[in-house]
Design a protein around this motif. Structure first.
Motif, short mmCIF file in Angstrom:
data_model
loop_
_atom_site.label_atom_id
_atom_site.label_comp_id
_atom_site.label_asym_id
_atom_site.label_seq_id
_atom_site.Cartn_x
_atom_site.Cartn_y
_atom_site.Cartn_z
N ASN A 28 0.81 -1.22 0.00
CA ASN A 28 0.00 0.00 0.00
C ASN A 28 0.84 1.27 0.00
N GLY A 29 2.17 1.12 -0.14
CA GLY A 29 3.05 2.27 -0.19
C GLY A 29 3.64 2.69 1.13
N LYS A 30 3.12 2.12 2.21
CA LYS A 30 3.65 2.46 3.53
C LYS A 30 4.86 1.58 3.86
N VAL A 31 5.48 1.86 5.00
CA VAL A 31 6.66 1.12 5.44
C VAL A 31 6.42 0.59 6.84
N GLU A 32 6.78 -0.67 7.06
CA GLU A 32 6.63 -1.28 8.38
C GLU A 32 8.01 -1.51 8.98
N LEU A 33 8.16 -1.11 10.24
CA LEU A 33 9.41 -1.32 10.97
C LEU A 33 9.16 -2.23 12.15
N THR A 34 10.05 -3.18 12.34
CA THR A 34 10.01 -4.06 13.50
C THR A 34 11.22 -3.75 14.36
N LEU A 35 10.98 -3.38 15.62
CA LEU A 35 12.06 -3.00 16.52
C LEU A 35 12.53 -4.20 17.32
N ASP A 36 13.73 -4.10 17.89
CA ASP A 36 14.28 -5.21 18.67
C ASP A 36 13.48 -5.45 19.94
N SER A 37 12.64 -4.49 20.32
CA SER A 37 11.78 -4.65 21.48
C SER A 37 10.52 -5.44 21.15
N GLY A 38 10.33 -5.72 19.84
CA GLY A 38 9.14 -6.40 19.38
C GLY A 38 8.05 -5.46 18.90
N ARG A 39 8.23 -4.19 19.13
CA ARG A 39 7.25 -3.20 18.72
C ARG A 39 7.26 -3.05 17.20
N ARG A 40 6.08 -2.83 16.61
CA ARG A 40 5.97 -2.61 15.17
C ARG A 40 5.38 -1.24 14.90
N LEU A 41 5.94 -0.58 13.89
CA LEU A 41 5.49 0.74 13.50
C LEU A 41 5.16 0.75 12.02
#
Length: 468
Positions: A246-259
């Protein structure tokens, strides 16, 4: 083969200042610039563009007037990327014209092309049309600057995942942005886009940011960022960055959090632009980040007639210090006397709000065991601050209890990068707290904060003048 007293590779702050200095000493100078126009990173993708972007964002958004008219106040309701770019192009064209005029006035020759060493006195230049020429020089000044660090694991595409150079060419302003890297560049761009009402999140593996700045200033700065709903995820690392359909970007952090965000700006460091210079031909080696080691007093490398200055030699990587490094290097290179610069110079961080500092921090005073006292002034305590609608802004002065001399000045808030020079002058001229107490400052001005902070410190120190 063309022969010169000094060949300068790069026309950024260090290169242009060094070239003009050598020319003023009557030397034959050539500047080689691989970009389309002179000016280097500073003019085209770094210092000038980012500061122009900042000023445009503050003006069009009405940021400076919101203290009076509320957070919903806008000068222009719909701000586009084209609005930002229009002023940027005007500014850059002016900067280039000024620089070209300076070169012409001082008889500095310059050519476009990529330079590489054949030996310590000879460089090959490949021009855009493929033509190759060689130049020889008694001395060479490398002022090639830096380029963004681009790790392989980042899916750069120039649209949704960008480095700091690519950010200037965006077509649309994002509604949300994640900035990876809480250094100077990352924080500057993060706060600029936040002022444009982009929802900004900053990620950095370190638990702290801008550690060379006085902690009290950073605490005040951090409060201001969080007060306008910027997210600071410090002590966390982005393990995975993935572009979505959809054109967006997903980030997965080492804490497990997703943005999930519209845009990711990767601003975690820069590399010295030395990879194309063929340094091995002269026995010179750059470090893992492409930077060159130099004598900090002369800026001479391990090769006797080769000098380097500016960002390519590393910290502090400021346009202002690069200019002075280039000037000193050029003087030494052509056999002129070069005086040692003053001990203390200012740092300027053009975030929103600005931060500027000169001299020792409170933490450094403690480490050195120097008895001290601080004076604080808040911009809202000044009449000028009321006129401007400021409810934030802080000036901090640090004095030695033994000598009463000013040893540090630290500012966060409107006009910080201008105001710091008063403190810089007093500091380098070894002025004491009495300077601020006994002198008159224009009223109403933000500079009056110096008197307020001086009186604050003086009241704590007592009315006993130093013998020095």
């Amino acid at each position: 083969m063309l022969q010169y007293d000094l060949v300068v590779v790069g026309s950024g702050p260090a290169g242009r200042r060094g070239a003009i200095q050598a020319a003023k000493l009557g030397k034959k100078v050539l500047v080689i610039e691989q970009g389309k126009r002179v000016g280097g990173v500073s003019v085209h993708t770094g210092t000038i563009p980012s500061k122009t972007l900042r000023e445009t964002a503050l003006n069009l958004s009405g940021w400076r007037e919101r203290g009076f008219y509320g957070r919903s106040y806008r000068v222009k309701e719909e701000i586009s990327a084209d609005d930002l770019r229009r002023r940027l192009l005007i500014t850059l064209n002016h900067e280039v014209e000024v620089l070209e005029h300076q070169f012409a006035r001082n008889r500095v020759q310059h050519i476009r092309g990529k330079a590489s060493f054949i030996n310590a006195s000879t460089l090959q230049v490949i021009k855009d049309d493929g033509e190759t020429t060689q130049v020889t020089a008694a001395s060479v000044l490398l002022a090639v600057g830096t380029k963004p660090f681009r790790p392989n694991y980042m899916p750069f595409d120039g649209k949704s995942v960008l480095d700091s150079d690519e950010l200037l060419d965006i077509q649309d302003l994002p509604r949300s942005m994640v900035v990876i890297g809480a250094g100077v560049i990352g924080i500057e761009y993060a706060t600029i886009f936040s002022a444009l009402d982009t929802a900004v999140t900053v990620i950095d593996p370190k638990a702290t940011m801008l550690d060379f700045i006085d902690k009290e200033i950073i605490e005040d700065f951090t409060y201001q960022l969080r007060d306008r709903n910027m997210k600071l995820l410090l002590g966390q690392k982005a393990d995975k960055v993935e572009r979505l359909e959809n054109g967006k970007v997903e980030l997965t952090l080492d804490s497990g959090r997703r943005l999930t965000t519209d845009m990711v700006l990767f601003a975690a460091g820069r590399m010295g632009a030395t990879d194309a210079l063929n340094l091995q031909a002269i026995g010179l080696e750059a470090d893992s980040r492409g930077r060159l080691k130099v004598n900090p007093e002369t800026f001479q490398t391990s090769v006797a007639n080769i000098y380097a200055a500016g960002d390519v030699v590393g910290f502090p990587s400021l346009a202002s210090t690069s200019m002075e490094q280039g000037r000193i290097a050029a003087r030494v290179a052509v056999g002129a006397v070069a005086k040692e610069p003053p001990k203390y110079f200012p740092y300027g961080i053009y975030a929103v709000p600005e931060i500027s500092t000169c001299g020792l921090t409170e933490e450094e005073m403690k480490e050195r065991g120097i008895p001290y006292e601080c004076g604080i002034a808040r911009f809202r305590e000044t009449s000028r601050g009321h006129i401007m609608g400021l409810d934030t802004g802080l000036l901090k002065l640090i004095f030695s209890l033994k000598t009463r001399r000013l040893l540090g000045v630290h500012i966060v808030g409107e006009g910080a990068t201008e105001l710091v020079h008063i403190g810089q002058a007093v500091l380098n001229l070894k002025g004491t707290v009495e300077y601020f107490v006994e002198n008159t400052f224009n009223y109403p001005t933000l500079a009056e904060a110096y008197k307020i902070a001086g009186l604050d410190a003086w009241n704590r120190m007592g009315d006993i003048k130093s013998e020095l």
